[in-house]
Enzyme design. Structure first.
Site, short mmCIF file in Angstrom:
data_model
loop_
_atom_site.label_atom_id
_atom_site.label_comp_id
_atom_site.label_asym_id
_atom_site.label_seq_id
_atom_site.Cartn_x
_atom_site.Cartn_y
_atom_site.Cartn_z
N TRP A 1 122.46 52.73 -30.62
CA TRP A 1 122.16 51.78 -31.70
C TRP A 1 121.86 52.59 -32.97
CZ3 TRP A 1 116.82 49.64 -33.01
CH2 TRP A 1 116.92 48.55 -33.87
N ASP B 1 115.09 51.59 -23.64
CA ASP B 1 115.12 50.50 -24.61
C ASP B 1 115.81 49.33 -23.90
OD1 ASP B 1 115.43 48.76 -26.70
OD2 ASP B 1 116.34 50.20 -28.07
N ALA C 1 116.64 45.50 -24.52
CA ALA C 1 116.60 44.44 -25.53
C ALA C 1 117.47 43.24 -25.17
CB ALA C 1 117.05 45.01 -26.88
N LYS D 1 116.30 38.52 -28.31
CA LYS D 1 117.57 37.96 -27.87
C LYS D 1 117.39 37.01 -26.69
CE LYS D 1 118.53 41.60 -30.32
NZ LYS D 1 119.36 42.13 -31.36
#
Ligand code: LMR
Length: 394
Positions: A127, A208, A210, A243
């Site tokens: 990212w 991470d 998400a 999300k």
């Protein structure tokens, strides 16, 4: 003083968002920023969120401060969703943060406090904001191979080879599921091999996560994270509810530090609280409270899970349609990877000039590295995109 300021590099994702907004062409298709959209192009508020908000409005009696880590019930509920029973609660420290990005930042900060010579291993690609934050913090990064641009799958041998260089005191940043930007993910035996390598090198992982629930399912998407959590002595996790609860603007994230030594948890917890105090004091409450209410209420949770599953299956269907339209349009199987990838994104593997061509000639917006947001499509736009991709010579 202000005249000393320098222009900062534009964020590619946010820049594209603006270009899309400013494009007057009615047929434009937005495959840019990672925001879920339904077939009508709307980002709906999930039913369970609406219901929890209504209840909260009726029941909440004060807007006074909660605590530096937010409500511990939020940490416990979200840790439960991510970790299941992989780790005992006395081994988990956690603090609410402003979104997943806040959690990423706090995890990096905590790691640097623990090791001022911190080096961070990041997947190539990752990212873009990971890299931007690390650069801003002045933390050295080392890329490890991740994506094979030919097969559009994980270059697992390359990844393992590169991660061999990690040492105790290094941080290895991994994506829990739905790798952003590629959509190519590790399977469970690959996760196991990564765990074995981490144990061998003594490096500390940071995950991470998400997009839990957007790939293969809520449990399946957490399987790699759980395996790491129960196997390694120390782990950082940056989690986001943006999300999977669709609460992007509420900024609900969680930074977690897990150790196998429960005596360490108090210090980890205090460190995360201290870091919140230094950076923004109390984290936002609204979104985290809604998440807590949903996860702790059987009915709301069941409804949230059902809606999330519909979202996931919808994206999967679009992937399959896209792969088959591309197969028809190109007369080859070379786009089969789109159906194999998971999560919101797939990296097409197209050169930046071709991505630009798609934007200029067809009003199709994807990130310059050819990452496309599958949720930006619908049944009608899939064939349009497929044709444009093949016409562009991708
Ligand atoms: C993305 O990758 O598009 C999302 O995570 C949104 C963002 O903040 O970049």
């Amino acid at each position: 003083m202000f005249s000393n300021l320098k222009e900062q590099p534009a964020d590619k994702i946010l820049q594209l968002m603006k270009m899309y907004r400013d494009d007057p062409r009615p047929e434009k298709i937005d495959l840019g920023v990672g925001v879920y959209k339904n077939a009508e192009g709307k980002t709906p508020i999930m039913r369970a969120i609406k219901a929890a908000e209504k209840r909260l409005w009726e029941e909440e009696e004060t807007k006074s401060y909660v605590g530096l880590i937010g409500d511990p019930a939020y940490r416990d509920a979200l840790a439960g969703l991510i970790l299941g029973d992989a780790v005992a609660s006395e081994n988990i420290a956690g603090a609410a943060t402003p979104g997943g990005t806040g959690a990423v930042r706090q995890c990096f900060e905590m790691a640097r406090m623990a090791n001022p010579d911190l080096r961070v291993f990041v997947s190539n690609p990752t990212w873009p904001n990971h890299l931007s934050i690390l650069k801003f913090m002045g933390l050295p990064t080392i890329e490890y191979r991740y994506f094979d641009n030919e097969t559009r799958a994980v270059d697992f041998d390359g990844m393992m080879e590169d991660l061999k260089d990690a040492k105790p005191g290094d941080l290895v940043l991994l994506h829990g599921c739905c790798h952003n930007p590629t959509g190519a993910n590790l399977n469970l035996s690959q996760w196991q091999a990564v765990v074995d390598l981490l144990l061998k090198t003594g490096a500390t992982p940071m995950i991470d996560i998400a997009y839990q629930g957007f790939g293969d399912g809520l449990e399946e998407d957490a399987a790699g994270t759980r395996l790491v959590a129960k196997s390694v002595p120390e782990l950082l996790i940056a989690a986001s509810c943006s999300k999977n609860f669709g609460i992007y603007r509420e900024r609900a994230g969680l930074a977690m530090a897990i150790t196998q030594d429960a005596a360490q948890t108090g210090l980890n917890q205090d460190t995360l609280a201290y870091l919140n105090r230094q950076n923004y004091s109390f984290p936002p409450d609204h979104g985290t409270r809604l998440v807590t209410m949903i996860l702790n209420d059987a009915e709301l949770k069941a409804d949230w899970m059902a809606e999330l599953e519909d979202v996931r299956l919808g994206m999967l269907k679009l992937r399959e349609q896209m792969a088959s339209e591309l197969q028809k349009a190109s007369g080859s199987d070379r786009f089969g990877f789109i159906a194999q990838h998971r999560g919101m994104f797939s990296r097409l593997g197209a050169a930046p000039e071709l991505v630009q061509k798609l934007r200029e000639e067809h009003a199709i917006y994807m990130i310059g590295d050819s990452r496309m947001n599958i949720a930006g499509l619908n049944e009608t736009t899939v064939p349009i995109l497929a044709k444009a991709i093949v016409d562009a010579g991708i």
